[in-house]
Design an enzyme around this catalytic site. Structure first.
Site, PDB file in Angstrom:
ATOM      1  N   LEU A  13       1.008  -1.244  -0.006  1.00  0.00           N
ATOM      2  CA  LEU A  13      -0.122  -0.014  -0.241  1.00  0.00           C
ATOM      3  C   LEU A  13       0.771   1.133  -0.110  1.00  0.00           C
ATOM      4  O   LEU A  13       0.545   2.215  -0.650  1.00  0.00           O
ATOM      5  CB  LEU A  13      -1.110   0.014   1.199  1.00  0.00           C
ATOM      6  CG  LEU A  13      -1.952   1.259   1.435  1.00  0.00           C
ATOM      7  CD1 LEU A  13      -2.888   1.283   0.103  1.00  0.00           C
ATOM      8  CD2 LEU A  13      -2.540   1.027   2.548  1.00  0.00           C
ATOM      9  N   TYR A  63       2.680  -5.638  11.266  1.00  0.00           N
ATOM     10  CA  TYR A  63       3.130  -6.789  11.144  1.00  0.00           C
ATOM     11  C   TYR A  63       1.988  -7.695  10.747  1.00  0.00           C
ATOM     12  O   TYR A  63       1.108  -8.055  11.210  1.00  0.00           O
ATOM     13  CB  TYR A  63       3.328  -7.448  12.773  1.00  0.00           C
ATOM     14  CG  TYR A  63       4.014  -8.744  12.874  1.00  0.00           C
ATOM     15  CD1 TYR A  63       5.341  -8.874  13.440  1.00  0.00           C
ATOM     16  CD2 TYR A  63       3.449  -9.919  12.604  1.00  0.00           C
ATOM     17  CE1 TYR A  63       6.055 -10.147  13.261  1.00  0.00           C
ATOM     18  CE2 TYR A  63       3.931 -11.119  12.611  1.00  0.00           C
ATOM     19  CZ  TYR A  63       5.283 -11.292  13.210  1.00  0.00           C
ATOM     20  OH  TYR A  63       5.936 -12.330  12.983  1.00  0.00           O
ATOM     21  N   THR A  64       2.367  -8.205   9.318  1.00  0.00           N
ATOM     22  CA  THR A  64       1.606  -8.859   8.882  1.00  0.00           C
ATOM     23  C   THR A  64       1.831 -10.400   8.409  1.00  0.00           C
ATOM     24  O   THR A  64       1.154 -11.057   7.364  1.00  0.00           O
ATOM     25  CB  THR A  64       1.480  -8.368   7.158  1.00  0.00           C
ATOM     26  OG1 THR A  64       2.754  -7.902   6.670  1.00  0.00           O
ATOM     27  CG2 THR A  64       0.803  -6.622   7.528  1.00  0.00           C
ATOM     28  N   ASP A 104      -9.518  -7.665   7.393  1.00  0.00           N
ATOM     29  CA  ASP A 104     -10.837  -8.637   7.883  1.00  0.00           C
ATOM     30  C   ASP A 104     -10.403  -9.568   8.848  1.00  0.00           C
ATOM     31  O   ASP A 104     -11.452 -10.434   9.021  1.00  0.00           O
ATOM     32  CB  ASP A 104     -11.107  -9.487   6.220  1.00  0.00           C
ATOM     33  CG  ASP A 104     -10.004 -10.203   5.611  1.00  0.00           C
ATOM     34  OD1 ASP A 104      -8.845  -9.729   5.933  1.00  0.00           O
ATOM     35  OD2 ASP A 104     -10.368 -11.242   5.284  1.00  0.00           O
ATOM     36  N   TYR A 127      -2.519 -12.523  14.726  1.00  0.00           N
ATOM     37  CA  TYR A 127      -2.518 -11.374  13.925  1.00  0.00           C
ATOM     38  C   TYR A 127      -3.885 -10.666  13.997  1.00  0.00           C
ATOM     39  O   TYR A 127      -3.833  -9.493  14.255  1.00  0.00           O
ATOM     40  CB  TYR A 127      -2.249 -11.667  12.372  1.00  0.00           C
ATOM     41  CG  TYR A 127      -2.348 -10.570  11.466  1.00  0.00           C
ATOM     42  CD1 TYR A 127      -1.652  -9.546  11.460  1.00  0.00           C
ATOM     43  CD2 TYR A 127      -3.599 -10.766  10.461  1.00  0.00           C
ATOM     44  CE1 TYR A 127      -1.920  -8.655  10.683  1.00  0.00           C
ATOM     45  CE2 TYR A 127      -3.730  -9.919   9.474  1.00  0.00           C
ATOM     46  CZ  TYR A 127      -2.855  -8.790   9.693  1.00  0.00           C
ATOM     47  OH  TYR A 127      -3.149  -7.656   8.522  1.00  0.00           O
ATOM     48  N   TRP A 152      -7.157  -9.569   1.488  1.00  0.00           N
ATOM     49  CA  TRP A 152      -6.542 -10.041   0.536  1.00  0.00           C
ATOM     50  C   TRP A 152      -5.780  -9.104  -0.265  1.00  0.00           C
ATOM     51  O   TRP A 152      -5.928  -9.157  -1.629  1.00  0.00           O
ATOM     52  CB  TRP A 152      -7.726 -10.749  -0.371  1.00  0.00           C
ATOM     53  CG  TRP A 152      -8.272 -11.959   0.307  1.00  0.00           C
ATOM     54  CD1 TRP A 152      -8.550 -12.103   1.681  1.00  0.00           C
ATOM     55  CD2 TRP A 152      -9.143 -12.821  -0.340  1.00  0.00           C
ATOM     56  NE1 TRP A 152      -9.445 -13.200   1.779  1.00  0.00           N
ATOM     57  CE2 TRP A 152      -9.804 -13.824   0.574  1.00  0.00           C
ATOM     58  CE3 TRP A 152      -9.246 -13.206  -1.732  1.00  0.00           C
ATOM     59  CZ2 TRP A 152     -10.446 -14.771   0.377  1.00  0.00           C
ATOM     60  CZ3 TRP A 152     -10.095 -14.326  -1.908  1.00  0.00           C
ATOM     61  CH2 TRP A 152     -10.533 -15.076  -0.953  1.00  0.00           C
TER      62      TRP A 152
END
Length: 287
Positions: A13, A63-64, A104, A127, A152
């Site tokens: 992003l 943190y993904t 989500d 997460y 997503w």
């Protein structure tokens, strides 16, 4: 001139916002990397914000690593929760605007219809727990914040499902993809555009908003679309998530309802197929 600080500047992003920033020369843009805004170092974070002195913060950093978070709970919580609280406190003290990006994964995946902003949250992995805690910290410290939940995410930048599938489909004869997790993908360029629509709107209406592309699909159907657009020969086999165990559970259904962001800000939400085509055209050019 108003100064925008984008955290997570090298992520999907952040990278798309950097591309888009060329169209918004009325702002001074600072794309902050981890050394400029250290979300994992709370002792210096507040000082760094003071030095940068932004008018607007777009908090795209997070943190993904969903599976890794199961064993790195403390680090995930620092970045996704505690750092968000510090940022939100800073913006309140300095009358700064904040748009914070969430996920989500704050939902448990047991719904059967598109999820509105008021749907009950109940994350099923670390997460999701840390991101929900970050949302609460954000609104508690600064109720004037805007939170955008998305899902997503993919882009021509960084690592993501579209790039991984495109690569694997050229290397393998068959691929198995989960067919019982339902949602909608988000082209990060579309999310970046939605953020700028909000920022340049005449009114600032705080709260939680949902954004993803239009369409209700499974990861399997997403892979089929990637195959068709890319012209790949690989056979795609749909499998249940139970056949592909991961350290972190995923929501089975996390389709987001975009009605609020459309109504309040007039944001246009492209269909997932048209956005996927745009992204894959870029990938074909860059590769």
């Amino acid at each position: 001139m108003q100064k925008i600080v984008v955290t997570g500047a090298t992520g999907q992003l952040g990278s798309e916002l950097k591309v888009l920033s060329e169209n918004y020369a009325q702002y001074e843009w600072i794309f902050a990397d981890r050394t400029q805004v250290s979300l994992d170092n709370l002792d210096v974070l507040k000082y760094q914000l003071e030095v940068l002195s932004p008018n607007i913060i777009l908090n795209c950093g997070a943190y993904t690593a969903v599976d890794k978070a199961e064993t790195e709970q403390e680090l995930a919580n620092i970045i996704n929760d505690l750092a968000v609280g510090i940022i939100a406190q800073y913006v309140k003290d300095h009358c700064v605007k904040l748009i914070h990006i969430s996920t989500d994964y704050v939902f448990d995946g047991t719904a059967a219809t598109a999820l509105t902003e008021t749907a009950a949250t109940n994350p099923i992995n670390v997460y999701g727990v840390t991101k929900l805690a970050g949302e609460k910290a954000c609104l508690q410290e600064n109720p004037n914040s805007i939170i955008i939940r998305t899902s997503w995410v993919y882009s021509s930048f960084g690592a993501n499902f579209v790039k991984t599938m495109s690569k694997l489909m050229q290397e393998r004869a068959t691929l198995s993809v989960v067919n019982d997790q339902i949602g909608s993908p988000t082209y990060a360029a579309d999310l970046a555009q939605a953020i700028m629509v909000i920022l340049t709107h005449e009114q600032w209406q705080a709260g939680i908003y949902h954004f993803s592309n239009e369409g209700e699909i499974s990861w399997y159907e997403f892979a089929l679309a990637i195959k068709e657009i890319g012209g790949f020969d690989c056979e795609i086999i749909g499998i249940p998530a139970s056949n592909y165990p991961t350290p972190a559970k995923r929501p089975q259904f996390s389709l987001l309802d975009k009605g609020k962001i459309k109504k309040v800000y007039g944001v246009e939400v492209p269909d997932y197929l048209s956005s996927l085509r745009k992204c894959m055209e870029l990938l074909l050019i860059t590769n």
